[in-house]
Enzyme design. Structure first.
Site, PDB file in Angstrom:
ATOM      1  N   LYS A 195       0.865  -1.185   0.000  1.00  0.00           N
ATOM      2  CA  LYS A 195       0.000   0.000   0.000  1.00  0.00           C
ATOM      3  C   LYS A 195       0.900   1.234   0.000  1.00  0.00           C
ATOM      4  O   LYS A 195       1.649   1.480   0.948  1.00  0.00           O
ATOM      5  CB  LYS A 195      -0.916   0.000   1.216  1.00  0.00           C
ATOM      6  CG  LYS A 195      -1.885   1.171   1.273  1.00  0.00           C
ATOM      7  CD  LYS A 195      -2.800   1.031   2.479  1.00  0.00           C
ATOM      8  CE  LYS A 195      -3.783   2.180   2.582  1.00  0.00           C
ATOM      9  NZ  LYS A 195      -4.656   2.062   3.770  1.00  0.00           N
ATOM     10  N   LYS A 248      -2.157  -1.613  -3.784  1.00  0.00           N
ATOM     11  CA  LYS A 248      -2.968  -0.397  -3.792  1.00  0.00           C
ATOM     12  C   LYS A 248      -2.059   0.811  -3.919  1.00  0.00           C
ATOM     13  O   LYS A 248      -1.083   0.890  -3.162  1.00  0.00           O
ATOM     14  CB  LYS A 248      -3.784  -0.335  -2.486  1.00  0.00           C
ATOM     15  CG  LYS A 248      -4.677   0.884  -2.339  1.00  0.00           C
ATOM     16  CD  LYS A 248      -5.408   0.855  -1.003  1.00  0.00           C
ATOM     17  CE  LYS A 248      -6.325   2.075  -0.860  1.00  0.00           C
ATOM     18  NZ  LYS A 248      -6.991   2.124   0.445  1.00  0.00           N
TER      19      LYS A 248
END
Length: 325
Positions: A195, A248
Site C-alpha cells: 500500500k 494499492k
C-alpha cells in the site's frame, strides 16, 4: 516484391476471431464492491468527489445490496464511519460498531455474499491515523493489539474475510494470532500487503472521513518510487499468514501487480482506488471519454497485469456491462 513478414492481423479480422484468441477476461466473480456505512438512519449521502458513491445508513443498505446482488456481484468490502471518534478508535473494535452491525445485517439478509471487513483505525480515530499516537508519532506495536481486537470483533460479527489496511509492521502476524486464539482459524486475511502513500486516495478520505489531522502516512505507507520494497512487504505478509495480497493503488502500480503475481502463489488483489475512479467519472461527465470502454479497458488491464480480483467503485457499472456482453 518478395517480402518476409508475419501477418499478425489474421487473428484480428472479426469480433469472433478476436474473441477466439483473447488472453485475459474480466468476470463478475472478479469484482469486489466497496461500501461506506454510517451510523444513523435515513442517510444516503453522495460523496461529492465520487459521483455514484454513497455513505449509507443500515436502513438504506438493503436497497444497495439488492441492486448489487441482482447484478451478480458476489463480494463487498465494508468501511465504517462512526458517530463518535476518540484517540484510540474504540468504535473500530466495539462489538456493536457500525461495521460489525453492517456485517450482521448483510449476512442475515444476503447470506451468500462474501463480506470483507476493512480492518483499520483511521476512520475511527480523532486524529485520523491508522494506529496509536504519542505526540505526533505513530506507534507500531501498541497499534497491533487494537488491530487484532478489531479483526476478532469483525469475525465474531460474521465477516468472511478480514482485510487489514493499516501497514503497521507485523499486522498480519498479530491479526492471525488473534483470530486463531479466538477460534477463527478458518477466517482468511486479505492483506493490504503493498500500500503506497499515494495522492490517489483523496476522494476516499471524503467518503470515509479519514483525513489525518496532522502530518501524513509516509512513515507507514510505502514510497511510490520503490519497487523492491513491495516484494519485501509482500514476503513478510505471506510468511505471517496472509491468504490474499492486495496492491494499492491500481493503475499507476501495474508493474507492482505483475511483480507480486510472479513472485508469490497467493491470490493477488488490486485496489482501483478513489482517485482513479473520480478521474474517470469527471472525464466522462465532461464528454471527454467513453466511460464504458475506458472502465472495461482499465479493469481488463489490471487482470492482464496479474490481478485475480479487483476492488473497484465501478463494480456495479462493470457488472451491468459484463451482463450485456
Amino acid at each position: 516484391m518478395d517480402l518476409q513478414f508475419t501477418r499478425h492481423r489474421r487473428l484480428r479480422q472479426t469480433a469472433n476471431m478476436r474473441a477466439l484468441v483473447r488472453e485475459n477476461f474480466l468476470r463478475l466473480e472478479d469484482l469486489i464492491y466497496p461500501l461506506f456505512v454510517v451510523e444513523g438512519s435515513n442517510i444516503k449521502n453522495e460523496v461529492t468527489s465520487m459521483p455514484g458513491v454513497f455513505q449509507l445508513s443500515l436502513d438504506n443498505l438493503h436497497e444497495e445490496m439488492n441492486e448489487a446482488v441482482s447484478l451478480g456481484i458476489k463480494s463487498v468490502l465494508l468501511f465504517g464511519i462512526p458517530a463518535e471518534k476518540d484517540e484510540f478508535g474504540k468504535e473500530a473494535y466495539h462489538d456493536h460498531g457500525i461495521v460489525q452491525e453492517a456485517i450482521r445485517y448483510i449476512k442475515k439478509n444476503f447470506p451468500d455474499i462474501i463480506v470483507i471487513a476493512d480492518t483499520c483505525l483511521c476512520e475511527y480515530t480523532s486524529h485520523g491515523h491508522c494506529g496509536v499516537i504519542e505526540g505526533e508519532k505513530i506507534l507500531n506495536d501498541p497499534s497491533l493489539d487494537l488491530l487484532a481486537k478489531t479483526a476478532v470483533s469483525q469475525a465474531k460479527a460474521g465477516a468472511d474475510i478480514i482485510a487489514p489496511s493499516n501497514m503497521m509492521d507485523g499486522f498480519v502476524a498479530a491479526i492471525r494470532h488473534g483470530l486463531d486464539e479466538a477460534g477463527f482459524e478458518n477466517v482468511p486475511i486479505m492483506s493490504y500487503a503493498v500500500k503506497y502513500a499515494s495522492s490517489f486516495y483523496g476522494p476516499f478520505r471524503d467518503a470515509a472521513d479519514s483525513t489525518p489531522q496532522f502530518g501524513d502516512r509516509k512513515t507507514y505507507q510505502m514510497d511510490p518510487a520503490n519497487r523492491l520494497e513491495a516484494l519485501r512487504e509482500a514476503e513478510s505478509d505471506t510468511l505471517e499468514g496472509a491468504d490474499f495480497l492486495i496492491v494499492k493503488p491500481g493503475m499507476p502500480y501495474l508493474d507492482i501487480v505483475r511483480d507480486v503475481k510472479n513472485n508469490f502463489n497467493l491470490p493477488v488483489v488490486v485496489y482501483n482506488v478513489s482517485g482513479e475512479y473520480s478521474m474517470v467519472k469527471a472525464a466522462a461527465q465532461n464528454g471527454w471519454i467513453d466511460e464504458k470502454n475506458v472502465v472495461m479497458e482499465m479493469l481488463t488491464g489490471m487482470k492482464r497485469a496479474g490481478a485475480d480480483l479487483i476492488i473497484t467503485y465501478h463494480a456495479k457499472d462493470a457488472a451491468r456491462w459484463l451482463r450485456e456482453q
